[in-house]
Design an enzyme around this catalytic site. Structure first.
Site, PDB file in Angstrom:
ATOM      1  N   SER A  95      37.710  47.211  49.920  1.00 61.80           N
ATOM      2  CA  SER A  95      38.919  47.946  49.551  1.00 61.80           C
ATOM      3  C   SER A  95      39.771  48.422  50.710  1.00 61.80           C
ATOM      4  CB  SER A  95      38.550  49.149  48.675  1.00 61.80           C
ATOM      5  OG  SER A  95      38.411  48.723  47.345  1.00 61.80           O
ATOM      6  N   TYR A 188      40.630  55.393  39.876  1.00 62.57           N
ATOM      7  CA  TYR A 188      40.610  54.202  40.728  1.00 62.57           C
ATOM      8  C   TYR A 188      40.554  52.941  39.878  1.00 62.57           C
ATOM      9  CZ  TYR A 188      39.306  51.785  45.083  1.00 62.57           C
ATOM     10  OH  TYR A 188      39.280  50.986  46.199  1.00 62.57           O
ATOM     11  N   SER A 189      41.481  52.028  40.115  1.00 58.67           N
ATOM     12  CA  SER A 189      41.509  50.769  39.369  1.00 58.67           C
ATOM     13  C   SER A 189      41.995  49.646  40.266  1.00 58.67           C
ATOM     14  CB  SER A 189      42.425  50.883  38.136  1.00 58.67           C
ATOM     15  OG  SER A 189      42.559  49.624  37.502  1.00 58.67           O
ATOM     16  N   ASN A 190      41.152  48.634  40.438  1.00 58.22           N
ATOM     17  CA  ASN A 190      41.529  47.479  41.254  1.00 58.22           C
ATOM     18  C   ASN A 190      42.706  46.712  40.661  1.00 58.22           C
ATOM     19  OD1 ASN A 190      39.391  47.593  43.342  1.00 58.22           O
ATOM     20  ND2 ASN A 190      38.053  47.374  41.582  1.00 58.22           N
ATOM     21  N   GLY A 332      35.525  50.539  52.105  1.00 56.87           N
ATOM     22  CA  GLY A 332      35.418  49.354  51.283  1.00 56.87           C
ATOM     23  C   GLY A 332      33.991  49.002  50.945  1.00 56.87           C
TER      24      GLY A 332
END
Length: 378
Positions: A95, A188-190, A332
């Protein structure tokens, strides 16, 4: 692909769906880490992560105020051969990629080509539609700050380590209901960063990988950072192998080679700790963004999920330091690797640490975070 092959991939996919790029809860200082700071302490802490916590390898890079960078390693680079850990070796940075993607979008904002508070539909008309999901009511800012309410695709699909197109990832997310109304809260969302990457591509007319390379990697001379192509399962330069453990007491399995395209704009980059130090330092010094866009990037909302006192800006996380003030970075997680670190105000000091498995015991990562804190508080 046969059924047996798919079964072998599913444990990695499970890690992908649950843990990839979702930063674990952070602790500013774990009491089990020595209070003294300095080069010796960093090395001692890496040694402990290997000897006492069972991590295959740990790597660190600390860049001091004068610009001098020290690198540290502990453990074994390849459990099969017993080879040494390459000093400042390449790892999958997960991330941390989000910060690179956010910089590209914010550069486009500075160029007047993207509006932070413009709806997603301005750039991707009609693309974002689903149950309680409407791209006409979600802004670019909400994507970058994780306040859009979009479901996280990595939590809703048994992803396989195979080539994916970004639209495939978006389609997974849009099969599910929104988590909340846009702007209502932080989560949190990719998926947010898949859309941010698609916006950058639509506006520039070029692949995101090319824009990251042209606008950031080449500009800063990040010689060991690159965006692997779909289907490229290898890591180009010397690197420690990454490992996965199916259960707390299970054996470590080498998962170094993996197609990373399921993470795309949210987590596909490969880099080194030293390159990350340079990236975050130069970003905070204002060498990548105009003052107005850097100020927007550093405007945070509470994100205690990332640790007590943490705040999430536009692809940039602030965390308190034990010696006062904060440091800025991201962090990440990618199957086989975890990376933590950042830089202090104006990029005066930077530190990043990578380990070669996703630790199931959160106290292990607390010790990693505490070592970052100590490196930044000399």
């Amino acid at each position: 692909m046969g059924k047996q092959a798919r079964k072998k991939l599913r444990p990695v996919a499970a890690v992908t769906a649950v843990a990839v790029m979702a930063l674990s809860a952070l602790s500013v200082r774990a009491p089990s880490v020595a209070a003294a700071t300095g080069p010796g302490t960093v090395q001692q802490n890496l040694n402990r992560l290997v000897r006492s916590d069972g991590l295959p390898a740990a790597l660190a890079s600390v860049t001091e105020r004068a610009g001098r960078t020290r690198t540290y390693v502990a453990g074994v680079g390849d459990l099969a051969t017993g080879s040494k850990v390459p000093r400042d070796g390449q790892v999958r940075i997960g991330s941390n990629t989000k910060t690179f993607t956010a910089v590209v979008v914010l550069q486009l904002v500075g160029e007047g080509r993207v509006g932070l508070d413009a709806p997603v539909d301005t750039y991707l008309p009609g693309l974002v539609r689903g149950e309680d999901i409407d791209g006409r009511h979600i802004t670019v800012r909400q994507l970058l700050q994780h306040t859009s309410g979009l479901p996280n695709y990595t939590e809703h699909d048994d992803l396989q380590p195979r080539p994916y197109h970004p639209r495939d990832l978006l389609d997974i997310a849009l099969r599910h209901k929104a988590d909340f109304a846009p702007g209502a809260k932080w989560a949190y969302s990719n998926t947010n960063y898949v859309l941010a990457g698609l916006i950058a591509e639509k506006v520039t007319g070029r692949p995101l990988a090319q824009e990251i390379d042209r606008r950031i990697i080449q500009r800063l001379g990040l010689r060991h950072t690159y965006f692997p192509a779909p289907g490229d399962v290898t890591i180009r330069e010397p690197h420690p192998h990454g490992y996965h453990r199916e259960s707390a007491n299970g054996p470590l399995r080498d998962i170094t080679e993996m197609d990373p395209s399921w993470s795309w704009a949210a987590g596909q980059l490969i880099s080194t700790n030293s390159d990350l130090n340079r990236f975050f330092s130069e970003l905070l010094r204002g060498h990548l963004l105009p003052d107005a866009q850097l100020a927007q990037m550093r405007t945070t909302v509470p994100a205690d999920y990332l640790g007590r006192g943490a705040g999430y800006g536009l692809g940039l996380v602030s965390r308190p330091l034990s010696c006062g003030g904060v440091y800025w970075g991201h962090g990440g997680s990618f199957p086989g690797y975890e990376t933590r670190g950042g830089a202090t105000e104006h990029g005066r000091r930077a530190a990043h640490i990578a380990v070669t498995t996703q630790a199931t015991d959160k106290t292990v990562m607390e010790r990693v975070d505490a070592t970052v804190d100590e490196a930044l508080c000399p």
